[in-house]
Write a protein that holds these residues in place. Sequence first.
Motif, PDB file in Angstrom:
ATOM      1  N   GLY A 184     -12.222  10.682 -16.188  1.00 42.31           N
ATOM      2  CA  GLY A 184     -12.098  11.469 -14.970  1.00 42.31           C
ATOM      3  C   GLY A 184     -11.878  12.940 -15.232  1.00 42.31           C
ATOM      4  N   ALA A 185     -11.680  13.667 -14.144  1.00 43.97           N
ATOM      5  CA  ALA A 185     -11.569  15.123 -14.237  1.00 43.97           C
ATOM      6  C   ALA A 185     -10.307  15.559 -14.968  1.00 43.97           C
ATOM      7  CB  ALA A 185     -11.604  15.729 -12.834  1.00 43.97           C
ATOM      8  N   ASP A 186      -9.245  14.758 -14.897  1.00 46.24           N
ATOM      9  CA  ASP A 186      -7.990  15.104 -15.559  1.00 46.24           C
ATOM     10  C   ASP A 186      -7.544  13.913 -16.404  1.00 46.24           C
ATOM     11  OD1 ASP A 186      -5.547  15.964 -16.409  1.00 46.24           O
ATOM     12  OD2 ASP A 186      -4.621  16.056 -14.427  1.00 46.24           O
ATOM     13  N   PRO A 187      -7.950  13.839 -17.658  1.00 43.21           N
ATOM     14  CA  PRO A 187      -7.618  12.685 -18.498  1.00 43.21           C
ATOM     15  C   PRO A 187      -6.127  12.472 -18.700  1.00 43.21           C
ATOM     16  CG  PRO A 187      -9.407  13.952 -19.474  1.00 43.21           C
ATOM     17  CD  PRO A 187      -8.847  14.778 -18.347  1.00 43.21           C
ATOM     18  N   ALA A 188      -5.310  13.513 -18.491  1.00 45.40           N
ATOM     19  CA  ALA A 188      -3.868  13.371 -18.684  1.00 45.40           C
ATOM     20  C   ALA A 188      -3.202  12.643 -17.527  1.00 45.40           C
ATOM     21  CB  ALA A 188      -3.219  14.736 -18.861  1.00 45.40           C
ATOM     22  N   SER A 189      -3.905  12.490 -16.398  1.00 44.42           N
ATOM     23  CA  SER A 189      -3.328  11.797 -15.251  1.00 44.42           C
ATOM     24  C   SER A 189      -3.711  10.324 -15.293  1.00 44.42           C
ATOM     25  CB  SER A 189      -3.805  12.433 -13.947  1.00 44.42           C
ATOM     26  OG  SER A 189      -5.166  12.123 -13.706  1.00 44.42           O
ATOM     27  N   ALA A 190      -3.077   9.534 -14.438  1.00 45.32           N
ATOM     28  CA  ALA A 190      -3.374   8.105 -14.301  1.00 45.32           C
ATOM     29  C   ALA A 190      -3.334   7.387 -15.653  1.00 45.32           C
ATOM     30  CB  ALA A 190      -4.728   7.905 -13.628  1.00 45.32           C
TER      31      ALA A 190
END
Length: 247
Positions: free
Chosen positions: A115-121
């Motif tokens: 996704g757009a922010d790999p550090a999230s989820a």
Amino acid sequence: MAATAGGSPGDVADVVRAELRQHGAAVVELADTLSDEDFRAFGAHLGDAMPEIAPAVQPFVTDGVILNLVTRHAHTADTSLQPFAENSLSLHSEGSGRTAGEQPRYIVLMCEDPGADPASAQTVLVSMSVVLQRLSAEDRAVLSRTRYADLPAGETILREHEGREVFAFRDFLHDELKWVNEGDDGDDAVDRALQALLAGMYESGASGVLWRRGLLVVIDNTYFFHGRTAGVSSPAHPRHLKRLRLR
């Protein structure tokens, strides 16, 4: 450190089995993601894939057994949509509301796109053995006599499996947990034991998975609780994991 694996689904399964025996979980770097056919074939080396039958998830199901965890929604109170939304997911063992024989042994997750922010989820793992050590002998005894109210006798929150004490439990957050105690433990004793369990689950020591394409994670449902941190929905670049549940 993640192991690396390539070749056939059977070759990948050999690497995963070795990691599972040693750690109760496996983290494997693939040369590239597996096709749906190979993903199912990989799963067949470890167990039988469980059908995804919940009506709410059907738009996200492929071949009856692969669940596509795609972040499509903003934060929602609809629990059926939360796996596909920005919500965090509380710590749990998979299928805790089912009898032991109906619960999956392994949860397989493969990243198609972080996704757009790999550090999230991030997927979060918490060792059941560590949580067990944080409980008093009295709390462990009470939990071994306490079950969800809608489960049959003997399907307790803490039980023995293959010579180990394991949990079948979900943090219900603000929802009510209806329980039955099969001994003579009072309400206060059960409440204290449940509170101690929840506190032990959320103490320090969790491991987070930072997803990247081709990362394969297999979780033994009798060794770890798992959950997820909050994510970010991006219609143009959604996070996408594929999941199998194996018995």
